[in-house]
Design an enzyme around this catalytic site. Structure first.
Site, mmCIF file in Angstrom:
data_model
loop_
_atom_site.group_PDB
_atom_site.id
_atom_site.type_symbol
_atom_site.label_atom_id
_atom_site.label_comp_id
_atom_site.label_asym_id
_atom_site.label_seq_id
_atom_site.Cartn_x
_atom_site.Cartn_y
_atom_site.Cartn_z
ATOM 1 N N ALA A 40 1.610 0.485 -8.767
ATOM 2 C CA ALA A 40 2.034 1.743 -8.032
ATOM 3 C C ALA A 40 0.792 2.350 -7.491
ATOM 4 C CB ALA A 40 2.439 2.678 -8.975
ATOM 5 N N GLY A 54 -0.514 5.197 -5.116
ATOM 6 C CA GLY A 54 0.672 6.168 -5.131
ATOM 7 C C GLY A 54 1.411 6.517 -3.994
ATOM 8 N N GLY A 55 1.081 5.669 -2.810
ATOM 9 C CA GLY A 55 1.873 5.982 -1.475
ATOM 10 C C GLY A 55 3.282 5.756 -1.346
ATOM 11 N N LYS A 56 3.638 4.607 -2.055
ATOM 12 C CA LYS A 56 5.123 4.719 -2.235
ATOM 13 C C LYS A 56 5.674 5.385 -3.357
ATOM 14 C CE LYS A 56 4.285 0.569 0.314
ATOM 15 N NZ LYS A 56 3.125 0.399 0.223
ATOM 16 N N ARG A 63 -7.550 2.350 -11.430
ATOM 17 C CA ARG A 63 -6.838 2.689 -10.438
ATOM 18 C C ARG A 63 -5.438 3.631 -10.808
ATOM 19 N NH1 ARG A 63 -6.941 -0.204 -5.604
ATOM 20 N NH2 ARG A 63 -4.762 -0.075 -5.376
ATOM 21 N N CYS A 81 0.936 -6.585 2.011
ATOM 22 C CA CYS A 81 0.420 -6.097 3.332
ATOM 23 C C CYS A 81 -0.573 -7.503 3.802
ATOM 24 C CB CYS A 81 -0.583 -5.075 2.892
ATOM 25 S SG CYS A 81 -1.738 -5.060 1.794
#
Ligand code: SAM
Length: 466
Positions: free
Chosen positions: A117, A120-122, A145, A237
């Site tokens: 996670a 935390g963007g998603k 992180r 990505c």
């Protein structure tokens, strides 16, 4: 910037052909677009176009994301107080396609596991989608992180997230417990080559293979945690097939008969997204020379309703929570909207509010795993009065009527965010909610006579000067 790794270029030219391959490599040497996702629930106006206009007049919508927009130039986010208020999350556009993939579903009330996670963007997207009665378990294996993730989750302020720091297999001990499991996998990062020089430096074919191996393990754990009928999202990505399509091909072979198709994701041709199918998975690839965003790959499928699996909640390792007493609840209730929908608990000397529907689950997750943030952190009680935790200022659920609010102009707000002294005049005696222009809450400050105590947390303060 380092040149693109030679073997990467050779593979791209082989896989995509000379002309398309060159176009991709050239795009990876250009400046990336700037984009962000607005918070849907934090401020007075509730529709995306109005909010966009208010915050960034020159912004342009991202067509596949309900709250996403591109900015014409990169502003200094550090010096925008609204950034610190969690008014938006800076997120590249391709990753925001997850919103499109989930558009056919009403996620309110869902339990989501975001297995990889940080930062935390998603997670922040899922937290907005599941609403106040839903729950997101945002797990990150890397402790450092995970702290950044927890900061971002607090700032987003939806109050429906638990941040855990565990290995995927430990989280997956909550078998068949989630309606949606997302694996945004650690990968070789080819899609980040234009933003992140480190990704170029670390890339190697060996690393691609190592990532693929690790992703397969994480996917296996994700599957264990997903309930029959639930939705699985896999994303990276990176562009190579080993970590993307081939990963899914192996998964499909191993789980034959247990997979089902998800709702069809509607994609407009002009977006430049390359759509595909691997077994029951719909796949979507973002190439920076075709679509306006970074490199991104995402896939969605469901676990069939007929697949085996019964919900399993591991026994708590320890007991952490105490129920708040009636007097405590009376004081705490003043600080949140709709307190009747909340359960108030104490963890050591700090009080939290959890959505009632999810409170038992939050408890078992916090007691069975290593949780570092959860729900709405309220603060501590001294002589029956709440000393609010900094996170409460960011909470969507904060009852603004609980205390006086002060709106600070741009420069003054930045002084507050640097933990410097701010002018005393606008403050009422006692605790105040400090907001940026537009009513965006930043934190708390306490006026005692002619002095204002700046209560903005040390760990979040702005250190940059220019
Ligand atoms: N979902 C995040 C977002 O949208 O902001 C980005 C996640 S990033 C692509 C992948 C994450 O997986 C990293 O934070 C990394 O620390 C974590 N990770 C690394 N190894 C892992 C493992 N073995 N199991 C689970 N997560 C791992």
């Amino acid at each position: 910037m380092l040149p693109l790794p030679e073997n990467f270029v050779a593979r791209i030219l082989r896989d995509l052909g000379e002309s398309e391959g060159r176009a991709l490599c050239e795009a990876l040497d250009r400046e990336p677009p700037v984009s962000l996702r607005l918070h849907p629930d934090k401020c007075p106006t509730s529709d995306a176009p109005t909010r966009r206009q208010e915050l960034f007049a020159a912004a342009e919508p991202i067509p596949w994301s309900r709250w996403g927009c591109y900015l014409p130039v990169r502003p200094s986010f550090t010096f925008d107080p609204r950034f610190h208020a969690g008014a938006y999350y800076v997120q590249e556009a391709g990753s925001q396609f997850i919103d499109r993939m989930l558009a056919p579903y009403d996620l309110r009330g869902w339990r989501v596991l975001d297995l990889c996670a940080a930062p935390g963007g998603k997670t922040t997207l899922y937290a907005s989608l599941v609403g106040a009665e839903g729950l997101v378990v945002a797990n990150e294996i890397d402790r450092r992180r995970a702290q950044v993730l927890a900061d971002n989750v607090r700032k987003w302020g939806t109050g429906n997230v638990v941040v855990t720091v565990n290995e995927p297999r430990q989280v997956a001990a909550f078998e068949s417990s989630f309606d949606l499991v997302a694996v945004d996998a650690p990968c070789s990062g080819e899609g980040m080559f234009r933003k992140d020089e480190g990704a170029r430096a670390e890339w190697s074919e060996g690393n691609v293979r190592m990532c693929a191996q690790r992703q397969a393990e994480i996917l296996g754990e994700a599957w264990r945690a997903l309930r029959p009928g639930g939705v699985l999202i896999y994303s990276t990505c990176t562009f190579n097939r080993e970590e993307d399509e081939e990963q899914l091909e192996t998964f499909v072979r191993e789980h034959e008969g247990e997979l089902a198709g998800a709702e069809t994701v509607a994609v407009e041709p002009e977006w430049g997204v390359v759509c595909g199918v691997v077994g029951a998975f719909q796949t979507f690839r973002f190439y920076p020379h075709r679509a306006r965003g970074e490199g991104f790959f995402a896939a969605i499928a469901r676990k069939s309703e007929e697949a085996a699996g019964r919900e399993r909640i591991p026994k708590a390792r320890r007991s952490l929570f105490a129920a708040a007493t009636r007097d405590e609840v009376r004081e705490l209730s003043r600080w949140v909207q709709r307190p009747e929908k909340m359960r108030f608990v104490r963890l050591e000397d700090t009080f939290y509010a959890y959505p009632e529907e999810q409170a038992d689950r939050i408890r078992s997750i916090s007691e069975g795993l290593t949780a570092i943030a959860s729900g709405v952190e309220l603060g501590q009680l001294f002589k029956g009065r709440l000393k609010p935790a900094p996170a409460l200022a960011f909470a969507v659920a904060l009852e603004r009527g609980a205390l006086p609010a002060v709106e600070l102009s741009g420069e003054e707000a930045l002084r507050y965010l640097r933990r410097q002294e701010v002018g005393v005049e606008a403050f009422a005696e006692g605790m105040n909610l400090v907001c940026a222009v537009g009513g965006w809450p930043l934190g708390f400050a306490k006026r005692i006579g002619t002095r204002v105590n700046n209560l903005y947390p040390q760990s979040l303060r702005i250190l940059k000067n220019e």
